[in-house]
Design an enzyme around this catalytic site. Structure first.
Site, PDB file in Angstrom:
ATOM      1  N   CYS A 117       0.817  -1.219   0.000  1.00 32.86           N
ATOM      2  CA  CYS A 117       0.000   0.000   0.000  1.00 32.86           C
ATOM      3  C   CYS A 117       0.848   1.266   0.000  1.00 32.86           C
ATOM      4  CB  CYS A 117      -0.957  -0.017   1.183  1.00 32.86           C
ATOM      5  SG  CYS A 117      -2.024  -1.465   1.173  1.00 32.86           S
ATOM      6  N   HIS A 258      -3.386   7.014   1.995  1.00 32.49           N
ATOM      7  CA  HIS A 258      -3.832   5.676   1.587  1.00 32.49           C
ATOM      8  C   HIS A 258      -5.161   5.405   2.290  1.00 32.49           C
ATOM      9  CE1 HIS A 258      -4.254   1.507   1.007  1.00 32.49           C
ATOM     10  NE2 HIS A 258      -3.836   1.155   2.208  1.00 32.49           N
ATOM     11  N   ASN A 288     -10.242  -0.539   0.586  1.00 34.68           N
ATOM     12  CA  ASN A 288      -8.790  -0.369   0.492  1.00 34.68           C
ATOM     13  C   ASN A 288      -8.301  -0.982  -0.824  1.00 34.68           C
ATOM     14  OD1 ASN A 288      -6.009  -0.751   0.674  1.00 34.68           O
ATOM     15  ND2 ASN A 288      -6.041  -1.311   2.847  1.00 34.68           N
TER      16      ASN A 288
END
Ligand code: COA
Length: 332
Positions: A117, A258, A288
């Protein structure tokens, strides 16, 4: 040839793409023992897009890349470098070349970069170094992931979090350097907190010789540890990147983090004294999307007119590795 003066980085376009299929929290409650109420309260996520059979990571990445090139008004043949940040390639040898071919970016060298990520921020910083040295003039940075491929869809602690998507930006050499500061960190001692690890078994080749063969195992996560890590490390790394640029939190127009969990975004903004209306959040719709989440959020905010040329953006990626990083840049 790059002019000696043009060793700064500017942001000239962005784009994003997601699969068509939506999986709502209510849908998910038919798959595992969960509820819309639990997921929404703990994460802020309401739905996510998931790739179907026949949809490839490289095609989604190319779609986002194409949209970014169109905004930048750059022909694909004018791209010098493509960096594809992904942990879920179609091909373990790399998917960036397939993206290059799909875009018709015949002059570009293309490679994958894996940092989970944090991948988009790491790719952004990597791309900027090529521009700052004068090696390349136009770079397409794409963050794309399909973690649905690797989620354990029987594990309610993880499967509720992730979605699929792709986002991209076009960076170009310019007189003024709009990458104001960055910082990247890793801590492999905490690797166990979030894994998508290879698992294998011995295959006998002959009496006394074996090789190990297997596949990657579904995502495992210590949610509480990852939460604590993010809330502590993300403000630190943004502060460091701000310091490198001679800036303070008061200079930030937009926080584009993020998109892991709304509570993480709120806690980071709170610690840094950044008002919630300055925090870009779209995780309610996407979940996500790993390396894709920052460029998707950026793209939506630019296209809706929230982020304007000259705005100072603090972006920060964090996740498996563990890795984390921040890049402070001026849009435009
Ligand atoms: N639906 C319903 N109940 C659930 C559930 C779900 N999807 N997932 C877990 N639970 C239950 C647990 O079984 C536990 O029940 P128990 O107390 O009876 O044992 C309870 O809810 C609390 O679980 P816990 O894991 O302690 O929840 P949490 O408050 O830590 O929230 C996360 C879990 C995953 C939302 C949170 O830890 C988090 O967001 N961490 C960061 C994860 C992340 O961002 N990862 C990616 C980084 S890139």
């Amino acid at each position: 040839m790059v002019q000696q003066t043009q060793l700064g980085v500017s942001w000239v376009g962005c784009g994003s793409a997601h699969p068509a299929m939506v999986l709502s929290n209510t849908d998910l409650s038919q798959v595992v023992d969960t509820s819309d109420e639990w997921i929404t309260t703990r994460t802020g996520i309401q739905q996510r897009y998931l790739a179907q059979g026949g949809e490839s990571l490289s095609a989604l990445a190319a779609q986002a890349g194409q949209a970014a090139l169109e905004m930048a008004q750059v022909d694909a043949t004018g791209v010098d470098l493509i960096i594809l940040a992904t942990s879920t390639p179609d091909d373990l040898f790399g998917s960036a070349s397939q993206v290059q071919a799909a875009l018709g970016a015949s002059q570009a060298v293309a490679f994958d970069l894996t940092a989970a990520c944090s991948g988009f921020v790491f790719a952004l910083v990597t791309a900027s170094q090529f521009i700052r040295t004068g090696a390349y003039r136009t770079v397409l940075v794409i963050g794309a992931d399909m973690l649905s491929r690797w989620v354990d869809w029987t594990d309610r602690r993880t499967c509720i979090l992730f979605g699929d998507g792709a986002g991209a930006v076009v960076l170009q050499a310019s007189d003024r350097d709009r990458l104001l500061g960055f910082e990247m960190r890793s801590d492999g001692t905490m690797n166990d907190c979030l894994t998508l690890a290879y698992g294998s078994e011995p295959q006998t080749l002959m009496a006394d010789k074996t090789v190990q063969q297997g596949t990657f195992q579904p995502i495992t996560m210590n949610g509480k540890e990852v939460y604590r890590f993010a809330v502590k490390r993300v403000p630190e790394v943004i502060e460091k990147a701000l310091f490198r640029g001679g800036l303070t939190a008061g200079d930030i127009d937009w926080l584009v983090l993020h998109q892991a969990n709304q509570r993480i975004l709120d806690a980071v903004a709170d610690r840094m004294g950044i008002p919630s209306e300055r925090v870009i959040s779209n995780m309610a719709r996407y979940g996500n999307t790993s390396a894709a989440s920052i460029p998707i959020a950026l793209d939506e905010a630019v296209r809706s007119g929230r982020i304007k040329a000259g705005d100072v953006i603090a972006s920060s990626g964090f996740g498996a590795g563990l890795t984390w990083g921040a890049a402070i840049f001026e849009w435009g």
